[in-house]
Design a protein around this motif. Structure first.
Motif, PDB file in Angstrom:
ATOM      1  N   GLN A  34       0.833  -1.208   0.000  1.00 14.75           N
ATOM      2  CA  GLN A  34       0.000   0.000   0.000  1.00 14.75           C
ATOM      3  C   GLN A  34       0.871   1.263   0.000  1.00 14.75           C
ATOM      4  O   GLN A  34       0.522   2.256  -0.633  1.00 14.75           O
ATOM      5  N   ALA A  35       2.010   1.214   0.682  1.00 14.83           N
ATOM      6  CA  ALA A  35       2.923   2.373   0.688  1.00 14.83           C
ATOM      7  C   ALA A  35       3.489   2.573  -0.715  1.00 14.83           C
ATOM      8  O   ALA A  35       3.604   3.703  -1.197  1.00 14.83           O
ATOM      9  N   GLN A  36       3.826   1.458  -1.369  1.00 14.37           N
ATOM     10  CA  GLN A  36       4.356   1.569  -2.727  1.00 14.37           C
ATOM     11  C   GLN A  36       3.288   2.075  -3.687  1.00 14.37           C
ATOM     12  O   GLN A  36       3.551   2.937  -4.521  1.00 14.37           O
ATOM     13  N   ALA A  37       2.064   1.541  -3.533  1.00 11.23           N
ATOM     14  CA  ALA A  37       0.964   1.972  -4.412  1.00 11.23           C
ATOM     15  C   ALA A  37       0.683   3.465  -4.223  1.00 11.23           C
ATOM     16  O   ALA A  37       0.283   4.152  -5.164  1.00 11.23           O
ATOM     17  N   ALA A  38       0.900   3.969  -3.006  1.00  7.50           N
ATOM     18  CA  ALA A  38       0.675   5.403  -2.734  1.00  7.50           C
ATOM     19  C   ALA A  38       1.868   6.246  -3.195  1.00  7.50           C
ATOM     20  O   ALA A  38       1.895   7.455  -2.954  1.00  7.50           O
ATOM     21  N   GLN A  39       2.850   5.581  -3.810  1.00  5.76           N
ATOM     22  CA  GLN A  39       4.043   6.242  -4.359  1.00  5.76           C
ATOM     23  C   GLN A  39       4.825   7.014  -3.310  1.00  5.76           C
ATOM     24  O   GLN A  39       5.349   8.108  -3.568  1.00  5.76           O
ATOM     25  N   ILE A  40       4.884   6.429  -2.121  1.00  8.44           N
ATOM     26  CA  ILE A  40       5.714   7.028  -1.067  1.00  8.44           C
ATOM     27  C   ILE A  40       7.176   6.805  -1.464  1.00  8.44           C
ATOM     28  O   ILE A  40       7.555   5.704  -1.870  1.00  8.44           O
ATOM     29  N   VAL A  41       7.974   7.866  -1.372  1.00  8.49           N
ATOM     30  CA  VAL A  41       9.386   7.775  -1.771  1.00  8.49           C
ATOM     31  C   VAL A  41      10.098   6.769  -0.863  1.00  8.49           C
ATOM     32  O   VAL A  41       9.932   6.803   0.359  1.00  8.49           O
ATOM     33  N   TRP A  98       5.622   5.461   7.317  1.00  6.28           N
ATOM     34  CA  TRP A  98       4.911   5.913   6.115  1.00  6.28           C
ATOM     35  C   TRP A  98       3.969   7.021   6.572  1.00  6.28           C
ATOM     36  O   TRP A  98       2.768   6.793   6.838  1.00  6.28           O
ATOM     37  N   LEU A  99       4.531   8.221   6.710  1.00  6.08           N
ATOM     38  CA  LEU A  99       3.813   9.293   7.406  1.00  6.08           C
ATOM     39  C   LEU A  99       2.621   9.803   6.622  1.00  6.08           C
ATOM     40  O   LEU A  99       1.631  10.218   7.217  1.00  6.08           O
ATOM     41  N   GLN A 100       2.713   9.729   5.273  1.00  4.65           N
ATOM     42  CA  GLN A 100       1.548  10.171   4.476  1.00  4.65           C
ATOM     43  C   GLN A 100       0.339   9.284   4.752  1.00  4.65           C
ATOM     44  O   GLN A 100      -0.789   9.671   4.508  1.00  4.65           O
ATOM     45  N   GLN A 101       0.587   8.060   5.231  1.00  2.00           N
ATOM     46  CA  GLN A 101      -0.523   7.144   5.529  1.00  2.00           C
ATOM     47  C   GLN A 101      -0.768   7.029   7.037  1.00  2.00           C
ATOM     48  O   GLN A 101      -1.516   6.142   7.457  1.00  2.00           O
ATOM     49  N   ASP A 102      -0.111   7.889   7.803  1.00  2.00           N
ATOM     50  CA  ASP A 102      -0.238   7.866   9.269  1.00  2.00           C
ATOM     51  C   ASP A 102       0.104   6.486   9.824  1.00  2.00           C
ATOM     52  O   ASP A 102      -0.601   5.948  10.703  1.00  2.00           O
ATOM     53  N   ARG A 103       1.195   5.905   9.313  1.00  2.00           N
ATOM     54  CA  ARG A 103       1.527   4.543   9.730  1.00  2.00           C
ATOM     55  C   ARG A 103       2.991   4.413  10.129  1.00  2.00           C
ATOM     56  O   ARG A 103       3.852   5.059   9.533  1.00  2.00           O
ATOM     57  N   GLN A 104       3.219   3.552  11.095  1.00  2.00           N
ATOM     58  CA  GLN A 104       4.586   3.106  11.364  1.00  2.00           C
ATOM     59  C   GLN A 104       4.539   1.641  11.778  1.00  2.00           C
ATOM     60  O   GLN A 104       3.523   1.145  12.276  1.00  2.00           O
ATOM     61  N   VAL A 105       5.663   0.959  11.543  1.00  2.00           N
ATOM     62  CA  VAL A 105       5.796  -0.438  11.983  1.00  2.00           C
ATOM     63  C   VAL A 105       7.156  -0.585  12.649  1.00  2.00           C
ATOM     64  O   VAL A 105       8.166  -0.145  12.100  1.00  2.00           O
TER      65      VAL A 105
END
Ligand SMILES: Cc1cc2nc3c(=O)[nH]c(=O)nc-3n(C[C@H](O)[C@H](O)[C@H](O)COP(=O)(O)O)c2cc1C
Length: 212
Positions: A34-41, A98-105
């Protein structure tokens, strides 16, 4: 810069214990997708934290280059500061943001060196200039100037001319076998979702929700 007054709402909270995958690996893979699909650098970039023999922690970014049930793989210089830390304490932490998605792991685990065969297999897929820079750079050592680095790179170019570039003995990789994962999804009013997976056996994980 008014840091104390900068804030935003987190909107996407939807990380449900019932809906989350029972295995953290496919859960992480779907977030990576999902991070890749959202084109996160550099969606596959992760912060690797290690501690040295005095217990002093260090963090730096590395790229995730492989992932399966055995663990998460990255490549690096085996004489670097991180490799020295791992040689005295192979417990490490990996962190994706992945801050644009409000996510961290967060992934905690144990790092083990990859076999030379595995490393060579990957090294051969790298572009030629990256193979040369792996030879040219004594990662984490003091350099007198950038010119010295360029000279070392040019020397390696001459040395290997148009021939095959062998795997440097000081270059390798690690597989981090995870023992704990934490998935974080930002929610409204700071009511975030946090799911923690703890390894119970080779293929069994417990899952719990944590207060944000
Ligand atoms: C986006 C990004 C990706 C990076 N990927 C790697 C990598 O895969 N392997 C690596 O050794 N260093 C990578 N680096 C450089 C490291 O962050 C670090 O500077 C270097 O490995 C030396 O770290 P050390 O002195 O703590 O060992 C990357 C840096 C950035 C910003």
């Amino acid at each position: 810069m008014d840091l104390a007054n900068q804030r935003r709402e987190y909107r996407y909270a939807n990380l449900d214990l019932e809906q989350a995958n029972k295995d953290p690996l496919p859960q992480l893979l779907s977030w990576l997708d999902q991070a890749q699909a959202a084109q996160i650098v550099d969606a596959s970039a992760m912060t690797l934290s290690t501690v040295d023999e005095q217990g002093m922690p260090s963090s730096r970014t590395v790229l995730l280059k492989g992932i399966d049930q055995k663990g998460l793989v990255f490549y690096t210089n085996l004489a670097s500061s991180k490799a020295k830390d791992i040689s005295v304490n192979n417990q490490v932490c990996l962190h994706f943001a992945w801050l644009q998605q409000d996510r961290q792991v967060r992934v905690q685990g144990v790092a083990n060196r990859l076999s030379t065969t595995q490393v060579l297999h990957y090294f051969l897929t790298r572009p030629r200039n990256s193979q040369l820079s792996a030879w040219a750079s004594e990662q984490s050592r003091v350099l007198q100037s950038r010119e010295v680095l360029i000279q070392q790179y040019e020397q390696m170019k001459q040395k290997f001319k148009d021939g095959k570039i062998p795997l440097p003995a000081h270059w390798g990789g690690y597989c981090v076998t995870p023992i704990r994962f934490e998935f974080w999804q930002g929610g409204n009013d700071r009511l975030h979702d946090r799911l923690v997976y703890r390894r119970q056996s080779d293929h069994a994980w417990s899952i719990e929700r944590l207060a944000p």
